[in-house]
Design an enzyme around this catalytic site. Structure first.
Site, PDB file in Angstrom:
ATOM      1  N   CYS A 128       0.852  -1.191   0.000  1.00  0.00           N
ATOM      2  CA  CYS A 128       0.000   0.000   0.000  1.00  0.00           C
ATOM      3  C   CYS A 128       0.888   1.242   0.000  1.00  0.00           C
ATOM      4  CB  CYS A 128      -0.908  -0.022   1.218  1.00  0.00           C
ATOM      5  SG  CYS A 128      -1.730   1.540   1.566  1.00  0.00           S
ATOM      6  N   GLU A 129       0.664   2.133  -0.937  1.00  0.00           N
ATOM      7  CA  GLU A 129       1.528   3.313  -1.028  1.00  0.00           C
ATOM      8  C   GLU A 129       1.233   4.337   0.061  1.00  0.00           C
ATOM      9  OE1 GLU A 129      -0.697   6.274  -4.192  1.00  0.00           O
ATOM     10  OE2 GLU A 129       0.713   4.786  -4.974  1.00  0.00           O
ATOM     11  N   HIS A 130       0.132   4.166   0.783  1.00  0.00           N
ATOM     12  CA  HIS A 130      -0.222   5.127   1.825  1.00  0.00           C
ATOM     13  C   HIS A 130       0.472   4.834   3.160  1.00  0.00           C
ATOM     14  CE1 HIS A 130      -4.121   5.444  -0.691  1.00  0.00           C
ATOM     15  NE2 HIS A 130      -3.241   6.343  -1.088  1.00  0.00           N
ATOM     16  N   HIS A 131       0.679   3.533   3.463  1.00  0.00           N
ATOM     17  CA  HIS A 131       1.274   3.175   4.747  1.00  0.00           C
ATOM     18  C   HIS A 131       2.491   2.254   4.613  1.00  0.00           C
ATOM     19  CE1 HIS A 131      -3.050   4.023   5.645  1.00  0.00           C
ATOM     20  NE2 HIS A 131      -2.498   4.725   6.626  1.00  0.00           N
ATOM     21  N   GLN A 169      -5.064  -0.580  -4.861  1.00  0.00           N
ATOM     22  CA  GLN A 169      -5.652  -1.713  -5.581  1.00  0.00           C
ATOM     23  C   GLN A 169      -6.413  -1.260  -6.820  1.00  0.00           C
ATOM     24  OE1 GLN A 169      -7.624  -4.603  -3.088  1.00  0.00           O
ATOM     25  NE2 GLN A 169      -8.930  -5.302  -4.753  1.00  0.00           N
ATOM     26  N   HIS A 197      -6.062  -6.112   2.969  1.00  0.00           N
ATOM     27  CA  HIS A 197      -5.157  -4.986   3.187  1.00  0.00           C
ATOM     28  C   HIS A 197      -4.744  -4.937   4.653  1.00  0.00           C
ATOM     29  CE1 HIS A 197      -5.739  -2.676  -0.706  1.00  0.00           C
ATOM     30  NE2 HIS A 197      -6.635  -3.653  -0.793  1.00  0.00           N
ATOM     31  N   CYS A 199      -3.272  -2.662   6.148  1.00  0.00           N
ATOM     32  CA  CYS A 199      -3.509  -1.350   6.749  1.00  0.00           C
ATOM     33  C   CYS A 199      -4.893  -1.285   7.389  1.00  0.00           C
ATOM     34  CB  CYS A 199      -3.342  -0.233   5.720  1.00  0.00           C
ATOM     35  SG  CYS A 199      -4.441  -0.353   4.300  1.00  0.00           S
TER      36      CYS A 199
END
Length: 237
Positions: A128-131, A169, A197, A199
Site C-alpha cells: 500500500c503506497e499510503h502506509h 488496488q 489490506h 492497513c
C-alpha cells in the site's frame, strides 16, 4: 508520498539528499484515465527506476528510522537490519526495475481462437503506497482474443510487474487490464482483484475479515452483458 518524505529528517545536507532520493524512488505512477477507450499504460515509455546508489540510500534511511524509533542501530540485533530491510524493500518493489516488453519477449502468437481465455487465482502481493504495509490476494484475468494469444504465464508476470510496486488496488487493477489490452489488442479484457489490506487489519479499524474487490472491464466485457456474465461466472466456479 508523504511517508517517504518523513522517514528522514533534514538535519544535515546529507540526510536532506537522502530524503529527496527516497521520495523520488517511491514516486507513484499517475492515475490512469477513467475512459477505458482512451486508457493507456504507455509501458513502452516506462523507465527503470533506482540506480547503483539505491541500496546505500535505502540502508541509510532505515538507519534513521531505527533512531527515530528510539532504537540503537549499533546493538547486536539491529546491526545488519538496515541492509536487510533495504534489500527486502528492493525486492518488494522490483517491479520498478522491470517492464512489459522485456517479459513478453516473443510470447505473443497468431491463433484463430475466438472464445474467452481466463487465468484465475493468480497470487498477488503488493505494498500500500499510503502506509507501506502489504496487501495481498488473488487476481483473475480474462480476455477475448482477436487473432492473437499470449503465453499464459505472461499474464501472471504482468501481475507481478505492477503489484511489485507501491500501489493502490484500484490503480493496480486498471494497469493490469490496460497492459493486456495494449499488448494483445484483444476484443476485450476483464480483471478482478480480491485482496486483504494489512492497513485495515493491523492498524486503524482492525477488521481482520475484510476484503476489497475491484474490477476493470474493457471492450466487449464492458459493452456486452452476456460476455461479462460469462467471465464472472467462470471466475466464481
Amino acid at each position: 508520498m508523504e511517508y517517504a518524505k518523513q522517514i528522514v529528517t533534514p538535519e544535515t545536507n546529507r540526510l536532506c539528499c537522502t530524503k529527496k532520493f527516497v521520495a523520488s524512488w517511491f514516486e507513484g505512477y499517475s492515475d490512469l484515465p477513467a475512459d477505458s477507450k482512451k486508457a493507456t499504460v504507455q509501458w513502452k515509455d516506462e523507465k527503470k527506476r533506482g540506480g547503483e546508489d539505491a541500496l546505500a540510500v535505502l540502508e541509510e534511511a532505515y538507519t534513521s528510522i531505527l533512531r527515530g524509533l528510539g532504537e540503537d542501530p549499533e546493538r547486536q540485533g539491529l546491526r545488519k537490519t538496515p541492509r536487510r530491510a533495504a534489500r527486502a524493500m528492493q525486492f518488494f518493489t522490483k517491479g520498478y526495475q522491470e517492464n512489459i516488453p522485456d517479459i513478453l519477449n516473443d510470447a505473443i502468437f497468431d491463433e484463430d481462437h475466438d472464445e474467452v481465455v481466463i487465468v484465475k487465482d493468480i497470487d498477488m502481493f503488493s505494498l500500500c503506497e499510503h502506509h507501506l504495509v502489504p496487501f495481498f490476494g488473488k487476481v483473475h484475468i480474462g480476455y477475448l482474443p482477436n487473432k492473437r494469444v499470449v503465453g499464459l504465464s505472461k499474464l501472471a508476470r504482468i501481475v507481478e510487474i505492477y503489484s511489485r510496486r507501491l500501489q493502490v488496488q484500484e490503480r493496480l487493477t486498471k494497469q493490469i487490464a490496460v497492459a493486456v489490452t495494449e499488448a494483445l489488442k484483444p476484443a476485450g479484457v476483464a480483471v478482478i482483484i480480491e485482496a486483504t489490506h494489512m492497513c485495515m487489519v493491523m492498524r486503524g479499524v482492525q477488521k481482520i475479515n475484510s476484503k476489497t474487490m475491484t474490477s476493470t472491464m474493457l471492450g466487449v466485457f464492458r459493452e456486452d452483458q452476456k460476455t461479462r456474465e460469462e467471465f464472472l461466472t467462470l471466475t466464481k466456479e
